[in-house]
Design a protein around this motif. Sequence first.
Motif, PDB file in Angstrom:
ATOM      1  N   SER A  24       0.819  -1.218   0.000  1.00 29.35           N
ATOM      2  CA  SER A  24       0.000   0.000   0.000  1.00 29.35           C
ATOM      3  C   SER A  24       0.850   1.265   0.000  1.00 29.35           C
ATOM      4  O   SER A  24       0.357   2.333  -0.337  1.00 29.35           O
ATOM      5  CB  SER A  24      -0.939   0.008   1.207  1.00 29.35           C
ATOM      6  N   THR A  25       2.118   1.154   0.324  1.00 27.16           N
ATOM      7  CA  THR A  25       2.993   2.329   0.335  1.00 27.16           C
ATOM      8  C   THR A  25       3.721   2.527  -0.995  1.00 27.16           C
ATOM      9  O   THR A  25       4.488   3.461  -1.145  1.00 27.16           O
ATOM     10  CB  THR A  25       4.044   2.213   1.454  1.00 27.16           C
ATOM     11  N   ILE A  26       3.464   1.641  -1.957  1.00 28.20           N
ATOM     12  CA  ILE A  26       4.145   1.706  -3.248  1.00 28.20           C
ATOM     13  C   ILE A  26       3.177   2.200  -4.307  1.00 28.20           C
ATOM     14  O   ILE A  26       2.053   1.699  -4.423  1.00 28.20           O
ATOM     15  CB  ILE A  26       4.710   0.327  -3.653  1.00 28.20           C
ATOM     16  N   GLU A  27       3.621   3.170  -5.082  1.00 25.16           N
ATOM     17  CA  GLU A  27       2.841   3.702  -6.193  1.00 25.16           C
ATOM     18  C   GLU A  27       3.546   3.325  -7.494  1.00 25.16           C
ATOM     19  O   GLU A  27       4.768   3.448  -7.599  1.00 25.16           O
ATOM     20  CB  GLU A  27       2.737   5.224  -6.074  1.00 25.16           C
ATOM     21  N   ARG A  29       3.836   4.086 -11.555  1.00 20.43           N
ATOM     22  CA  ARG A  29       3.517   5.087 -12.577  1.00 20.43           C
ATOM     23  C   ARG A  29       4.234   4.738 -13.877  1.00 20.43           C
ATOM     24  O   ARG A  29       5.336   4.199 -13.855  1.00 20.43           O
ATOM     25  CB  ARG A  29       4.013   6.468 -12.160  1.00 20.43           C
ATOM     26  N   ALA A  69       8.338   2.208  -9.904  1.00 23.71           N
ATOM     27  CA  ALA A  69       7.773   2.052  -8.556  1.00 23.71           C
ATOM     28  C   ALA A  69       8.308   3.187  -7.683  1.00 23.71           C
ATOM     29  O   ALA A  69       9.507   3.476  -7.706  1.00 23.71           O
ATOM     30  CB  ALA A  69       8.166   0.707  -7.959  1.00 23.71           C
ATOM     31  N   TRP A  70       7.412   3.802  -6.938  1.00 22.26           N
ATOM     32  CA  TRP A  70       7.751   4.922  -6.055  1.00 22.26           C
ATOM     33  C   TRP A  70       7.324   4.594  -4.631  1.00 22.26           C
ATOM     34  O   TRP A  70       6.281   3.982  -4.420  1.00 22.26           O
ATOM     35  CB  TRP A  70       6.992   6.175  -6.481  1.00 22.26           C
ATOM     36  N   ARG A  71       8.122   5.060  -3.674  1.00 15.93           N
ATOM     37  CA  ARG A  71       7.743   5.006  -2.263  1.00 15.93           C
ATOM     38  C   ARG A  71       8.259   6.283  -1.612  1.00 15.93           C
ATOM     39  O   ARG A  71       9.432   6.608  -1.736  1.00 15.93           O
ATOM     40  CB  ARG A  71       8.325   3.793  -1.552  1.00 15.93           C
ATOM     41  N   HIS A 111       1.180  -4.899 -11.419  1.00 15.65           N
ATOM     42  CA  HIS A 111       0.680  -3.819 -12.268  1.00 15.65           C
ATOM     43  C   HIS A 111       0.805  -4.184 -13.750  1.00 15.65           C
ATOM     44  O   HIS A 111      -0.100  -3.904 -14.534  1.00 15.65           O
ATOM     45  CB  HIS A 111       1.436  -2.518 -11.964  1.00 15.65           C
TER      46      HIS A 111
END
Length: 127
Positions: A24-27, A29, A69-71, A111
């Motif tokens: 849940s802490t990873i976005e 894009r 992947a972003w955190r 994803h």
Amino acid sequence: MSTDPHNSPATLPTLIENGGCDLSTIEIRPKTDADSDFIIAELRKHWHSTQIWSLGNIFDADQIPALIAWRNGERIGLLTYHLHIGGKQLEVITLSAADFGKGAGTALLRHIAILARAHGCFRVFLT
């Protein structure tokens, strides 16, 4: 009683499904022009080149589609891919993560599977 949210009954099944990682802490894009330096650095760090050979084809991996992947505002993972036109297949060309075991790779693969389905792909594969 534990105050660790990772040990609560509500989050434990999700963490088990995610290999113990809190996704849940990873976005995730799609890449943008602002990601170019990161992509080139990741490719050179892990493959010593931006050109990747796969199944007899060469890919300029910094020029093909990619997910980042972003955190917490930091890039922590990269997945580059090639959508095989007409074949309804998606090939993962590269996959890398800054910290092994922290969920970036899992999040990127989940994803890309969703993206592949959206394109009508029947097969996602890594080389």
